[in-house]
Design a protein around this motif. Structure first.
Motif, PDB file in Angstrom:
ATOM      1  N   ASN A   1      11.478  41.507  21.068  1.00 44.90           N
ATOM      2  CA  ASN A   1      11.189  42.549  22.044  1.00 44.90           C
ATOM      3  C   ASN A   1      11.947  43.831  21.722  1.00 44.90           C
ATOM      4  OD1 ASN A   1      10.489  43.854  24.609  1.00 44.90           O
ATOM      5  ND2 ASN A   1      12.665  43.613  24.960  1.00 44.90           N
ATOM      6  N   ARG A   2      11.219  44.939  21.684  1.00 46.67           N
ATOM      7  CA  ARG A   2      11.856  46.201  21.318  1.00 46.67           C
ATOM      8  C   ARG A   2      11.609  47.286  22.342  1.00 46.67           C
ATOM      9  NH1 ARG A   2       8.833  47.235  16.226  1.00 46.67           N
ATOM     10  NH2 ARG A   2       9.838  49.238  16.396  1.00 46.67           N
ATOM     11  N   LEU A   3      10.982  46.934  23.451  1.00 46.51           N
ATOM     12  CA  LEU A   3      10.711  47.955  24.472  1.00 46.51           C
ATOM     13  C   LEU A   3      12.022  48.433  25.086  1.00 46.51           C
ATOM     14  CD1 LEU A   3       7.716  47.155  26.802  1.00 46.51           C
ATOM     15  CD2 LEU A   3       8.035  49.050  25.218  1.00 46.51           C
ATOM     16  N   SER A   4      12.154  49.754  25.223  1.00 50.99           N
ATOM     17  CA  SER A   4      13.412  50.297  25.723  1.00 50.99           C
ATOM     18  C   SER A   4      13.407  50.459  27.242  1.00 50.99           C
ATOM     19  CB  SER A   4      13.696  51.648  25.076  1.00 50.99           C
ATOM     20  OG  SER A   4      12.695  52.579  25.430  1.00 50.99           O
ATOM     21  N   VAL A   5      12.234  50.275  27.857  1.00 49.83           N
ATOM     22  CA  VAL A   5      12.138  50.278  29.321  1.00 49.83           C
ATOM     23  C   VAL A   5      11.325  49.056  29.713  1.00 49.83           C
ATOM     24  CG1 VAL A   5      11.359  51.509  31.367  1.00 49.83           C
ATOM     25  CG2 VAL A   5      12.180  52.802  29.390  1.00 49.83           C
TER      26      VAL A   5
ATOM     27  N   SER B   1      22.405  48.621  24.040  1.00 52.79           N
ATOM     28  CA  SER B   1      21.872  48.000  22.826  1.00 52.79           C
ATOM     29  C   SER B   1      22.669  48.480  21.611  1.00 52.79           C
ATOM     30  CB  SER B   1      20.393  48.346  22.657  1.00 52.79           C
ATOM     31  OG  SER B   1      20.206  49.735  22.526  1.00 52.79           O
ATOM     32  N   ASN B   2      22.517  47.747  20.525  1.00 56.10           N
ATOM     33  CA  ASN B   2      23.271  48.071  19.317  1.00 56.10           C
ATOM     34  C   ASN B   2      24.751  48.232  19.623  1.00 56.10           C
ATOM     35  OD1 ASN B   2      21.760  48.041  16.929  1.00 56.10           O
ATOM     36  ND2 ASN B   2      20.669  49.877  17.561  1.00 56.10           N
ATOM     37  N   ALA B   3      25.239  47.351  20.477  1.00 59.31           N
ATOM     38  CA  ALA B   3      26.626  47.408  20.898  1.00 59.31           C
ATOM     39  C   ALA B   3      27.299  46.086  20.564  1.00 59.31           C
ATOM     40  CB  ALA B   3      26.710  47.679  22.400  1.00 59.31           C
ATOM     41  N   LYS B   4      28.593  46.090  20.666  1.00 57.48           N
ATOM     42  CA  LYS B   4      29.363  44.874  20.401  1.00 57.48           C
ATOM     43  C   LYS B   4      30.209  44.530  21.616  1.00 57.48           C
ATOM     44  CE  LYS B   4      29.528  45.917  15.497  1.00 57.48           C
ATOM     45  NZ  LYS B   4      30.373  46.393  14.399  1.00 57.48           N
ATOM     46  N   PRO B   5      29.763  43.591  22.437  1.00 58.85           N
ATOM     47  CA  PRO B   5      28.460  42.926  22.327  1.00 58.85           C
ATOM     48  C   PRO B   5      27.397  43.718  23.076  1.00 58.85           C
ATOM     49  CG  PRO B   5      29.723  41.929  24.093  1.00 58.85           C
ATOM     50  CD  PRO B   5      30.580  43.039  23.520  1.00 58.85           C
ATOM     51  N   PRO B   6      26.123  43.466  22.784  1.00 61.01           N
ATOM     52  CA  PRO B   6      25.069  44.046  23.604  1.00 61.01           C
ATOM     53  C   PRO B   6      25.034  43.367  24.967  1.00 61.01           C
ATOM     54  CG  PRO B   6      24.135  42.562  21.965  1.00 61.01           C
ATOM     55  CD  PRO B   6      25.602  42.653  21.673  1.00 61.01           C
TER      56      PRO B   6
END
Length: 158
Positions: free
Chosen positions: A132-136, A54-59
Motif C-alpha cells: 500500500n502506497r496511498l498517502s491518504v 513514513s520513512n521514519a525510524k520507526p514508522p
DNA sequence: GCCAACGTTGGC
DNA sequence: GCCAACGTTGGC
C-alpha cells in the motif's frame, strides 16, 4: 464525521513541525495521486486524521490532526520552484488539492507500525496491506477506536 | 541502498 | 485498449 490517516515523512514535515506552525495549522500539500486527491476532496471540517510518519525510524502514528479547511487547489502545483510543480495542471481546472490540518494531539509514544501489525483486530487495516502506497487513507471507526486505545495505554506495545 | 509494489506514461 | 518502461513509495 469521518476518520482518516495521512502520511508524511518527518524529515520533510513531521508532527513536531506542525506543532510549531502558527495556530498549529498547515496546509497539506504535495499529494499527487488521484485516489488520495479524491479522499482529500471528500474531507469535512472536523474530520480527524492520524498523522503517520513514513520513512521514519520507526514508522508509525505520531498523533492526531483535525481537518480545519476543506479542499482547495494545492498552490504548489503552480509554483515552478516547488518540487510538487505540475506543468500540466491548469489554474482554471486545478488537478491537485490541499486541505488545512490543525494539530489535536501528539502521542506520548509513537504507535509503531510493528505495534499496529501486532494487533489481530487490525489485520484488515488498509495501511497494513502489502504494497500500500496511498498517502491518504480512510479509517473505519472501529480501527480508529482500537488505535486510540493503544495510544492511551501507559506502556507502548512495540 | 535495495527492492517489491504499484501508478502513470506513451508507443503501438 | 494493451502493456512495457519508468518513476515513486516506503519498509527493511
Amino acid at each position: 464525521m469521518a476518520y482518516w490517516l495521512m502520511k508524511s515523512e518527518p524529515d520533510v514535515f513531521g508532527i513536531n513541525d506542525l506543532a510549531q506552525r502558527p495556530l498549529q495549522t498547515e496546509l497539506w500539500d504535495g499529494v499527487r495521486n488521484y485516489q488520495a486527491r479524491n479522499y482529500l476532496k471528500s474531507m469535512q471540517v472536523g474530520d480527524l486524521a492520524f498523522f503517520y510518519h513514513s520513512n521514519a525510524k520507526p514508522p508509525g502514528i505520531a498523533g492526531i490532526v483535525t481537518i480545519s479547511r476543506t479542499a482547495y487547489p494545492d498552490p504548489t502545483q503552480f509554483d515552478k520552484h516547488s518540487p510538487y510543480f505540475d506543468e500540466r495542471s491548469n489554474p482554471t481546472d486545478p488537478r491537485w488539492m490541499s486541505v488545512d490540518v490543525t494539530l489535536v494531539t501528539i502521542f506520548e509514544h509513537l504507535i509503531s507500525l510493528d505495534a499496529l501489525r501486532a494487533q489481530p483486530a487490525l489485520a484488515d487495516l488498509p495501511l497494513l496491506r502489502r504494497g500500500n502506497r496511498l498517502s491518504v487513507l480512510p479509517m473505519a471507526p472501529s480501527a480508529w477506536e482500537i488505535i486510540n486505545r493503544m495510544a492511551n495505554m501507559p506502556v507502548s506495545h512495540a
